[in-house]
Scaffold this active site. Structure first.
Site, short mmCIF file in Angstrom:
data_model
loop_
_atom_site.label_atom_id
_atom_site.label_comp_id
_atom_site.label_asym_id
_atom_site.label_seq_id
_atom_site.Cartn_x
_atom_site.Cartn_y
_atom_site.Cartn_z
N GLU A 233 -19.84 55.20 -50.28
CA GLU A 233 -21.17 55.51 -50.80
C GLU A 233 -21.31 55.13 -52.28
O GLU A 233 -22.38 54.69 -52.70
CB GLU A 233 -21.49 57.00 -50.61
CG GLU A 233 -21.54 57.46 -49.15
CD GLU A 233 -22.58 56.72 -48.30
OE1 GLU A 233 -23.56 56.17 -48.86
OE2 GLU A 233 -22.41 56.68 -47.06
N VAL A 254 -22.53 38.67 -50.80
CA VAL A 254 -21.20 38.52 -51.42
C VAL A 254 -20.55 37.28 -50.82
O VAL A 254 -20.52 37.12 -49.59
CB VAL A 254 -20.32 39.76 -51.16
CG1 VAL A 254 -18.89 39.52 -51.61
CG2 VAL A 254 -20.90 40.97 -51.88
ZN LIG Z 1 -23.05 52.74 -45.92
#
Ligand SMILES: [Zn+2]
Length: 418
Positions: A233, A254
Protein backbone atom coordinates in the site's frame (compact mmCIF):
# COMPACT_ATOMS: atom_id res chain seq x y z
CA UNK A 1 -29.91 -26.01 -15.95
CA UNK A 2 -30.82 -22.42 -16.45
CA UNK A 3 -31.39 -21.96 -12.72
CA UNK A 4 -28.04 -23.42 -11.76
CA UNK A 5 -25.95 -20.91 -13.65
CA UNK A 6 -26.40 -17.90 -11.37
CA UNK A 7 -25.62 -20.13 -8.39
CA UNK A 8 -22.35 -21.34 -9.93
CA UNK A 9 -21.49 -17.76 -10.82
CA UNK A 10 -22.06 -16.67 -7.24
CA UNK A 11 -19.76 -19.38 -5.96
CA UNK A 12 -16.99 -18.31 -8.31
CA UNK A 13 -17.32 -14.72 -7.23
CA UNK A 14 -17.69 -15.45 -3.54
CA UNK A 15 -14.83 -17.91 -3.05
CA UNK A 16 -11.79 -15.75 -3.86
CA UNK A 17 -12.53 -13.14 -1.21
CA UNK A 18 -11.99 -15.60 1.62
CA UNK A 19 -8.33 -16.26 1.20
CA UNK A 20 -6.99 -13.92 -1.47
CA UNK A 21 -5.28 -10.58 -1.09
CA UNK A 22 -7.84 -7.81 -1.19
CA UNK A 23 -6.34 -4.38 -1.85
CA UNK A 24 -8.94 -1.71 -2.51
CA UNK A 25 -6.67 1.06 -3.76
CA UNK A 26 -8.02 0.73 -7.30
CA UNK A 27 -11.66 0.83 -6.16
CA UNK A 28 -10.84 3.83 -4.03
CA UNK A 29 -9.05 5.52 -6.92
CA UNK A 30 -11.96 4.99 -9.29
CA UNK A 31 -14.43 6.17 -6.67
CA UNK A 32 -12.42 9.34 -6.04
CA UNK A 33 -11.84 10.12 -9.71
CA UNK A 34 -15.43 9.49 -10.76
CA UNK A 35 -17.12 12.81 -11.50
CA UNK A 36 -14.14 14.82 -10.28
CA UNK A 37 -12.38 16.31 -13.34
CA UNK A 38 -10.23 18.58 -11.17
CA UNK A 39 -8.74 15.59 -9.36
CA UNK A 40 -8.33 13.70 -12.65
CA UNK A 41 -6.39 16.68 -14.06
CA UNK A 42 -4.19 16.81 -10.98
CA UNK A 43 -3.43 13.09 -11.23
CA UNK A 44 -2.65 13.42 -14.94
CA UNK A 45 -0.33 16.36 -14.30
CA UNK A 46 1.63 14.25 -11.81
CA UNK A 47 1.84 11.44 -14.37
CA UNK A 48 3.25 13.87 -16.95
CA UNK A 49 5.76 15.15 -14.39
CA UNK A 50 6.79 11.57 -13.61
CA UNK A 51 7.33 10.74 -17.29
CA UNK A 52 9.39 13.89 -17.77
CA UNK A 53 11.59 13.08 -14.77
CA UNK A 54 12.11 9.52 -15.96
CA UNK A 55 13.02 10.70 -19.47
CA UNK A 56 15.63 12.99 -17.97
CA UNK A 57 16.90 10.13 -15.85
CA UNK A 58 17.36 7.87 -18.86
CA UNK A 59 19.96 10.06 -20.52
CA UNK A 60 22.88 7.69 -20.99
CA UNK A 61 25.70 9.29 -22.95
CA UNK A 62 28.29 6.61 -23.57
CA UNK A 63 27.70 4.36 -20.61
CA UNK A 64 27.21 0.70 -21.25
CA UNK A 65 25.18 -0.29 -18.27
CA UNK A 66 27.12 -1.14 -15.17
CA UNK A 67 26.01 -1.72 -11.64
CA UNK A 68 23.80 0.93 -10.09
CA UNK A 69 25.35 2.58 -7.07
CA UNK A 70 23.39 2.53 -3.86
CA UNK A 71 20.96 5.42 -3.99
CA UNK A 72 20.84 8.13 -1.39
CA UNK A 73 18.32 7.57 1.35
CA UNK A 74 15.08 9.41 1.77
CA UNK A 75 13.74 9.30 5.31
CA UNK A 76 9.98 9.35 5.77
CA UNK A 77 8.56 10.19 9.20
CA UNK A 78 5.54 8.04 9.96
CA UNK A 79 2.56 8.59 12.24
CA UNK A 80 0.51 5.49 13.05
CA UNK A 81 -3.11 6.14 14.05
CA UNK A 82 -4.44 3.07 15.86
CA UNK A 83 -8.24 3.31 15.81
CA UNK A 84 -9.68 0.53 17.96
CA UNK A 85 -13.10 -0.65 18.98
CA UNK A 86 -12.21 -3.86 20.82
CA UNK A 87 -9.11 -4.07 23.05
CA UNK A 88 -7.46 -6.55 20.69
CA UNK A 89 -7.57 -3.97 17.89
CA UNK A 90 -5.44 -1.68 20.05
CA UNK A 91 -2.23 -3.26 18.81
CA UNK A 92 1.02 -3.02 20.73
CA UNK A 93 3.97 -0.71 20.11
CA UNK A 94 5.99 -3.83 19.36
CA UNK A 95 3.62 -4.75 16.56
CA UNK A 96 3.92 -1.24 15.12
CA UNK A 97 7.71 -1.44 15.29
CA UNK A 98 7.65 -4.81 13.56
CA UNK A 99 5.85 -3.15 10.64
CA UNK A 100 8.41 -0.35 10.48
CA UNK A 101 11.14 -2.98 10.35
CA UNK A 102 9.49 -4.66 7.39
CA UNK A 103 9.06 -1.37 5.52
CA UNK A 104 12.72 -0.54 6.09
CA UNK A 105 13.85 -3.98 4.98
CA UNK A 106 11.64 -4.11 1.89
CA UNK A 107 12.38 -0.55 0.73
CA UNK A 108 16.06 -0.99 1.47
CA UNK A 109 16.37 -4.45 -0.10
CA UNK A 110 17.66 -5.91 3.14
CA UNK A 111 14.74 -8.36 3.39
CA UNK A 112 16.06 -11.86 4.01
CA UNK A 113 13.79 -13.38 1.38
CA UNK A 114 15.58 -11.70 -1.52
CA UNK A 115 17.24 -15.12 -1.50
CA UNK A 116 13.94 -16.56 -2.72
CA UNK A 117 13.92 -14.46 -5.90
CA UNK A 118 14.56 -16.77 -8.87
CA UNK A 119 18.08 -16.24 -10.23
CA UNK A 120 16.80 -14.99 -13.57
CA UNK A 121 15.00 -12.09 -11.90
CA UNK A 122 17.43 -11.38 -9.06
CA UNK A 123 19.06 -8.47 -10.88
CA UNK A 124 15.72 -6.63 -11.08
CA UNK A 125 15.50 -6.26 -7.30
CA UNK A 126 16.36 -2.73 -6.19
CA UNK A 127 17.23 -0.89 -3.04
CA UNK A 128 14.63 1.88 -3.29
CA UNK A 129 16.49 4.03 -0.79
CA UNK A 130 13.62 4.81 1.56
CA UNK A 131 13.80 4.69 5.35
CA UNK A 132 10.77 4.90 7.61
CA UNK A 133 10.95 6.26 11.14
CA UNK A 134 8.25 6.92 13.69
CA UNK A 135 7.83 10.68 14.03
CA UNK A 136 9.34 12.17 17.18
CA UNK A 137 7.83 15.62 16.74
CA UNK A 138 4.10 16.25 16.24
CA UNK A 139 2.47 18.97 14.14
CA UNK A 140 2.62 21.36 17.08
CA UNK A 141 6.34 20.79 17.60
CA UNK A 142 5.88 18.63 20.69
CA UNK A 143 7.56 15.33 21.38
CA UNK A 144 5.57 12.31 20.24
CA UNK A 145 6.04 8.55 19.99
CA UNK A 146 4.56 8.67 16.49
CA UNK A 147 1.81 6.31 17.66
CA UNK A 148 -1.70 7.67 18.32
CA UNK A 149 -4.32 5.49 19.99
CA UNK A 150 -7.98 6.32 19.79
CA UNK A 151 -11.08 4.38 20.78
CA UNK A 152 -13.95 4.39 18.29
CA UNK A 153 -17.55 3.29 18.47
CA UNK A 154 -17.32 2.08 14.88
CA UNK A 155 -17.00 -1.69 14.76
CA UNK A 156 -15.47 -1.52 11.28
CA UNK A 157 -14.47 0.91 8.53
CA UNK A 158 -14.72 0.91 4.75
CA UNK A 159 -12.92 2.81 1.99
CA UNK A 160 -15.18 5.84 2.61
CA UNK A 161 -12.35 7.43 4.67
CA UNK A 162 -14.29 7.78 7.94
CA UNK A 163 -11.19 6.49 9.72
CA UNK A 164 -9.30 9.61 8.60
CA UNK A 165 -11.56 12.05 10.44
CA UNK A 166 -11.97 12.57 14.18
CA UNK A 167 -15.52 13.77 13.53
CA UNK A 168 -16.39 10.46 11.84
CA UNK A 169 -15.04 8.02 14.39
CA UNK A 170 -11.44 8.08 13.23
CA UNK A 171 -8.47 10.40 13.67
CA UNK A 172 -7.45 13.39 11.55
CA UNK A 173 -4.48 13.12 9.21
CA UNK A 174 -1.28 14.89 10.11
CA UNK A 175 0.29 17.21 7.52
CA UNK A 176 1.22 15.03 4.55
CA UNK A 177 4.11 17.34 3.70
CA UNK A 178 5.74 16.18 6.95
CA UNK A 179 4.39 12.68 7.64
CA UNK A 180 3.23 9.46 6.10
CA UNK A 181 -0.11 8.74 7.80
CA UNK A 182 -0.81 5.06 8.51
CA UNK A 183 -4.22 4.22 9.96
CA UNK A 184 -4.62 0.79 11.53
CA UNK A 185 -8.20 -0.29 12.16
CA UNK A 186 -10.75 -3.01 11.52
CA UNK A 187 -11.57 -2.82 7.82
CA UNK A 188 -14.81 -4.56 6.96
CA UNK A 189 -14.97 -7.86 5.11
CA UNK A 190 -11.86 -9.18 3.45
CA UNK A 191 -10.29 -5.76 2.76
CA UNK A 192 -6.65 -5.70 3.87
CA UNK A 193 -5.87 -2.10 3.01
CA UNK A 194 -6.02 0.83 0.64
CA UNK A 195 -3.99 3.89 -0.17
CA UNK A 196 -4.97 7.42 -1.08
CA UNK A 197 -4.13 8.38 -4.62
CA UNK A 198 -1.19 10.60 -5.44
CA UNK A 199 -2.69 13.98 -6.30
CA UNK A 200 -5.65 13.56 -3.93
CA UNK A 201 -6.75 15.87 -1.10
CA UNK A 202 -4.51 16.59 1.89
CA UNK A 203 -7.09 15.50 4.50
CA UNK A 204 -7.23 11.93 3.27
CA UNK A 205 -3.59 11.37 2.27
CA UNK A 206 -2.13 8.14 3.59
CA UNK A 207 -2.61 4.42 3.91
CA UNK A 208 -5.19 2.36 5.82
CA UNK A 209 -4.35 -1.20 6.92
CA UNK A 210 -6.44 -3.81 8.66
CA UNK A 211 -5.13 -4.60 12.14
CA UNK A 212 -4.83 -8.30 11.28
CA UNK A 213 -2.52 -7.54 8.33
CA UNK A 214 -0.20 -5.08 10.06
CA UNK A 215 3.30 -5.96 11.26
CA UNK A 216 4.58 -9.43 12.00
CA UNK A 217 3.33 -10.10 15.54
CA UNK A 218 0.38 -9.68 17.86
CA UNK A 219 -2.85 -9.63 15.86
CA UNK A 220 -1.19 -10.21 12.48
CA UNK A 221 -2.68 -13.34 10.93
CA UNK A 222 -1.30 -15.56 8.21
CA UNK A 223 -1.04 -15.39 5.28
CA UNK A 224 -0.76 -11.60 5.84
CA UNK A 225 1.52 -11.60 8.87
CA UNK A 226 4.81 -10.57 7.26
CA UNK A 227 3.98 -6.89 6.90
CA UNK A 228 3.71 -6.91 3.13
CA UNK A 229 0.25 -5.33 3.00
CA UNK A 230 1.83 -2.08 4.18
CA UNK A 231 4.78 -2.50 1.80
CA UNK A 232 2.27 -2.87 -1.05
CA UNK A 233 0.00 0.00 0.00
CA UNK A 234 2.88 2.39 0.64
CA UNK A 235 3.95 1.50 -2.91
CA UNK A 236 0.59 2.87 -4.09
CA UNK A 237 1.09 5.90 -1.85
CA UNK A 238 4.27 6.50 -3.85
CA UNK A 239 2.34 6.15 -7.12
CA UNK A 240 3.03 2.54 -8.03
CA UNK A 241 0.41 0.70 -10.03
CA UNK A 242 -0.38 -3.02 -9.71
CA UNK A 243 2.10 -5.03 -11.70
CA UNK A 244 -0.51 -6.20 -14.23
CA UNK A 245 -1.44 -2.56 -14.90
CA UNK A 246 -4.98 -3.08 -13.55
CA UNK A 247 -6.06 -4.46 -16.94
CA UNK A 248 -5.54 -7.65 -18.91
CA UNK A 249 -1.88 -7.29 -20.01
CA UNK A 250 -2.09 -3.67 -18.85
CA UNK A 251 0.67 -1.09 -18.35
CA UNK A 252 2.09 -0.32 -14.90
CA UNK A 253 4.11 2.62 -16.32
CA UNK A 254 7.33 0.86 -15.32
CA UNK A 255 9.82 -0.20 -17.96
CA UNK A 256 11.56 -3.16 -16.34
CA UNK A 257 8.53 -5.11 -15.12
CA UNK A 258 7.35 -7.75 -17.62
CA UNK A 259 3.83 -7.36 -18.93
CA UNK A 260 1.46 -9.62 -17.04
CA UNK A 261 -2.11 -10.65 -17.71
CA UNK A 262 -3.64 -10.50 -14.27
CA UNK A 263 -3.11 -10.62 -10.52
CA UNK A 264 -1.31 -13.58 -8.96
CA UNK A 265 -2.68 -15.08 -5.74
CA UNK A 266 -1.28 -17.44 -3.14
CA UNK A 267 2.37 -18.45 -3.18
CA UNK A 268 3.25 -19.66 -6.67
CA UNK A 269 6.59 -20.82 -7.99
CA UNK A 270 8.17 -21.56 -11.34
CA UNK A 271 7.73 -19.69 -14.61
CA UNK A 272 4.21 -18.46 -15.35
CA UNK A 273 3.94 -17.04 -18.85
CA UNK A 274 1.35 -14.55 -20.04
CA UNK A 275 1.03 -11.70 -22.54
CA UNK A 276 3.98 -13.15 -24.49
CA UNK A 277 6.37 -12.22 -21.66
CA UNK A 278 9.03 -14.72 -22.70
CA UNK A 279 11.14 -16.20 -21.29
CA UNK A 280 10.83 -15.92 -17.54
CA UNK A 281 7.23 -14.83 -17.36
CA UNK A 282 5.27 -12.97 -14.72
CA UNK A 283 7.15 -11.10 -12.00
CA UNK A 284 4.69 -12.40 -9.40
CA UNK A 285 7.22 -12.02 -6.60
CA UNK A 286 6.93 -8.23 -6.88
CA UNK A 287 5.38 -6.35 -3.94
CA UNK A 288 2.80 -4.86 -6.31
CA UNK A 289 1.28 -8.22 -7.21
CA UNK A 290 -1.37 -9.94 -5.05
CA UNK A 291 0.47 -12.95 -3.67
CA UNK A 292 0.49 -13.88 0.01
CA UNK A 293 3.06 -12.04 2.13
CA UNK A 294 5.45 -14.97 1.91
CA UNK A 295 5.49 -14.80 -1.90
CA UNK A 296 6.56 -11.13 -2.19
CA UNK A 297 10.23 -10.24 -2.40
CA UNK A 298 11.08 -7.17 -4.46
CA UNK A 299 10.60 -3.78 -6.05
CA UNK A 300 12.40 -3.25 -9.35
CA UNK A 301 14.75 -0.41 -10.31
CA UNK A 302 12.00 0.95 -12.54
CA UNK A 303 9.54 1.00 -9.66
CA UNK A 304 12.17 2.68 -7.47
CA UNK A 305 12.69 5.41 -10.07
CA UNK A 306 8.95 5.97 -10.49
CA UNK A 307 8.52 6.35 -6.73
CA UNK A 308 11.50 8.65 -6.39
CA UNK A 309 10.29 11.08 -9.05
CA UNK A 310 7.66 12.20 -6.52
CA UNK A 311 10.51 13.55 -4.39
CA UNK A 312 12.19 15.55 -7.16
CA UNK A 313 11.89 19.36 -6.98
CA UNK A 314 8.31 20.12 -8.04
CA UNK A 315 7.25 16.56 -7.21
CA UNK A 316 4.13 15.74 -5.22
CA UNK A 317 6.05 14.53 -2.17
CA UNK A 318 9.12 16.78 -2.45
CA UNK A 319 8.15 18.69 0.71
CA UNK A 320 8.72 15.54 2.79
CA UNK A 321 12.47 15.86 2.17
CA UNK A 322 12.59 18.89 4.43
CA UNK A 323 10.09 17.65 6.99
CA UNK A 324 11.18 18.86 10.41
CA UNK A 325 9.78 15.62 11.79
CA UNK A 326 12.42 13.74 9.80
CA UNK A 327 15.20 16.19 10.53
CA UNK A 328 14.58 15.88 14.23
CA UNK A 329 14.95 12.15 14.00
CA UNK A 330 17.74 11.53 11.57
CA UNK A 331 19.43 14.78 10.68
CA UNK A 332 19.18 16.61 7.38
CA UNK A 333 18.17 14.51 4.41
CA UNK A 334 20.94 14.98 1.86
CA UNK A 335 22.61 12.85 -0.72
CA UNK A 336 25.26 10.88 1.11
CA UNK A 337 28.73 12.27 0.63
CA UNK A 338 27.20 15.30 -1.06
CA UNK A 339 29.68 17.75 0.37
CA UNK A 340 32.66 15.47 0.43
CA UNK A 341 35.44 15.82 -2.10
CA UNK A 342 35.81 12.39 -3.59
CA UNK A 343 39.13 10.62 -3.56
CA UNK A 344 38.37 9.70 -7.14
CA UNK A 345 36.83 12.75 -8.81
CA UNK A 346 39.19 15.56 -7.93
CA UNK A 347 37.76 18.38 -9.97
CA UNK A 348 35.03 19.34 -12.42
CA UNK A 349 35.89 22.24 -14.75
CA UNK A 350 34.01 24.52 -14.92
CA UNK A 351 31.73 24.21 -11.92
CA UNK A 352 29.05 25.65 -12.04
CA UNK A 353 28.68 24.53 -15.63
CA UNK A 354 26.42 25.11 -18.61
CA UNK A 355 27.42 22.53 -21.25
CA UNK A 356 30.76 20.75 -21.58
CA UNK A 357 32.81 20.00 -18.48
CA UNK A 358 36.00 18.11 -17.81
CA UNK A 359 35.80 15.60 -15.01
CA UNK A 360 39.26 15.14 -13.54
CA UNK A 361 40.46 12.06 -11.72
CA UNK A 362 43.83 11.44 -10.11
CA UNK A 363 44.24 7.78 -10.65
CA UNK A 364 44.40 6.17 -14.05
CA UNK A 365 43.13 2.94 -12.51
CA UNK A 366 39.55 4.18 -12.85
CA UNK A 367 39.80 4.68 -16.63
CA UNK A 368 37.08 2.50 -18.14
CA UNK A 369 34.90 2.68 -15.04
CA UNK A 370 31.42 4.07 -15.19
CA UNK A 371 31.00 7.61 -13.90
CA UNK A 372 27.44 8.18 -12.76
CA UNK A 373 25.66 11.47 -12.26
CA UNK A 374 22.79 11.59 -9.77
CA UNK A 375 20.28 14.33 -9.11
CA UNK A 376 19.37 15.52 -5.64
CA UNK A 377 16.87 12.76 -5.01
CA UNK A 378 19.25 10.03 -6.01
CA UNK A 379 17.97 9.32 -9.51
CA UNK A 380 20.73 8.45 -11.93
CA UNK A 381 20.45 10.94 -14.78
CA UNK A 382 23.57 10.10 -16.76
CA UNK A 383 26.33 7.54 -17.04
CA UNK A 384 29.62 8.11 -18.86
CA UNK A 385 32.78 6.03 -19.18
CA UNK A 386 35.91 7.53 -17.69
CA UNK A 387 38.16 7.82 -20.74
CA UNK A 388 41.24 9.55 -19.33
CA UNK A 389 42.53 11.55 -16.39
CA UNK A 390 40.26 14.27 -17.76
CA UNK A 391 36.99 13.06 -19.30
CA UNK A 392 34.82 15.45 -21.32
CA UNK A 393 31.14 15.24 -20.38
CA UNK A 394 28.29 17.12 -22.02
CA UNK A 395 25.74 18.28 -19.46
CA UNK A 396 23.52 20.16 -21.92
CA UNK A 397 20.67 17.66 -21.56
CA UNK A 398 20.40 18.18 -17.79
CA UNK A 399 18.16 20.83 -16.29
CA UNK A 400 19.59 23.37 -13.87
CA UNK A 401 20.30 22.18 -10.36
CA UNK A 402 22.66 20.33 -8.09
CA UNK A 403 24.08 16.95 -9.12
CA UNK A 404 26.54 14.47 -7.71
CA UNK A 405 29.16 12.56 -9.68
CA UNK A 406 30.22 9.19 -8.37
CA UNK A 407 32.60 6.60 -9.69
CA UNK A 408 32.15 3.00 -8.66
CA UNK A 409 29.75 3.97 -5.91
CA UNK A 410 32.29 6.27 -4.28
CA UNK A 411 31.34 9.49 -2.53
CA UNK A 412 29.51 12.11 -4.57
CA UNK A 413 31.28 15.12 -6.04
CA UNK A 414 28.95 18.10 -6.05
CA UNK A 415 28.30 19.73 -9.38
CA UNK A 416 26.07 22.69 -10.17
CA UNK A 417 24.40 22.85 -13.58
CA UNK A 418 23.29 26.37 -14.53
ZN1 LIG B 1 -2.89 -2.69 -4.42
Amino acid sequence: MKNFLPFVGLLLIALPGWTQRDCRSLDYRQQQLSGNPTLAASVEAIEQFTRLQLRKASVIVNGQGGKESAPSRITIPVVVHIIYNSPSQNISDEQVLSQLQVLNADYGKTNADTAAIPGYYASLAADCGFSFVLATVDTGGHTTTGIIRKHTNATSFTIDDDVKFGSRGGDDAWDRDRYLNLWVCNLSGSVLGYSSLVGGPRETDGVVIKYTAFGTKGTAQPPYNLGRTATHEVGHWMNLIHIWGDASCGDDEVGDTPQQQEATYGNPNGVVLSCGNMQYGNLYMDYMDFTDDIGMHLFTGGQRDRMRTLFAPGGFRHALLSSPAAAAVTGPVVVSGGNTISMTVTEVRPNPAIGMVSVVVQDRAVVGSLMEIYNQVGLRVMAVRVTDLSTPVNLSALSGGVYFIRIGGGPGFKLVKM
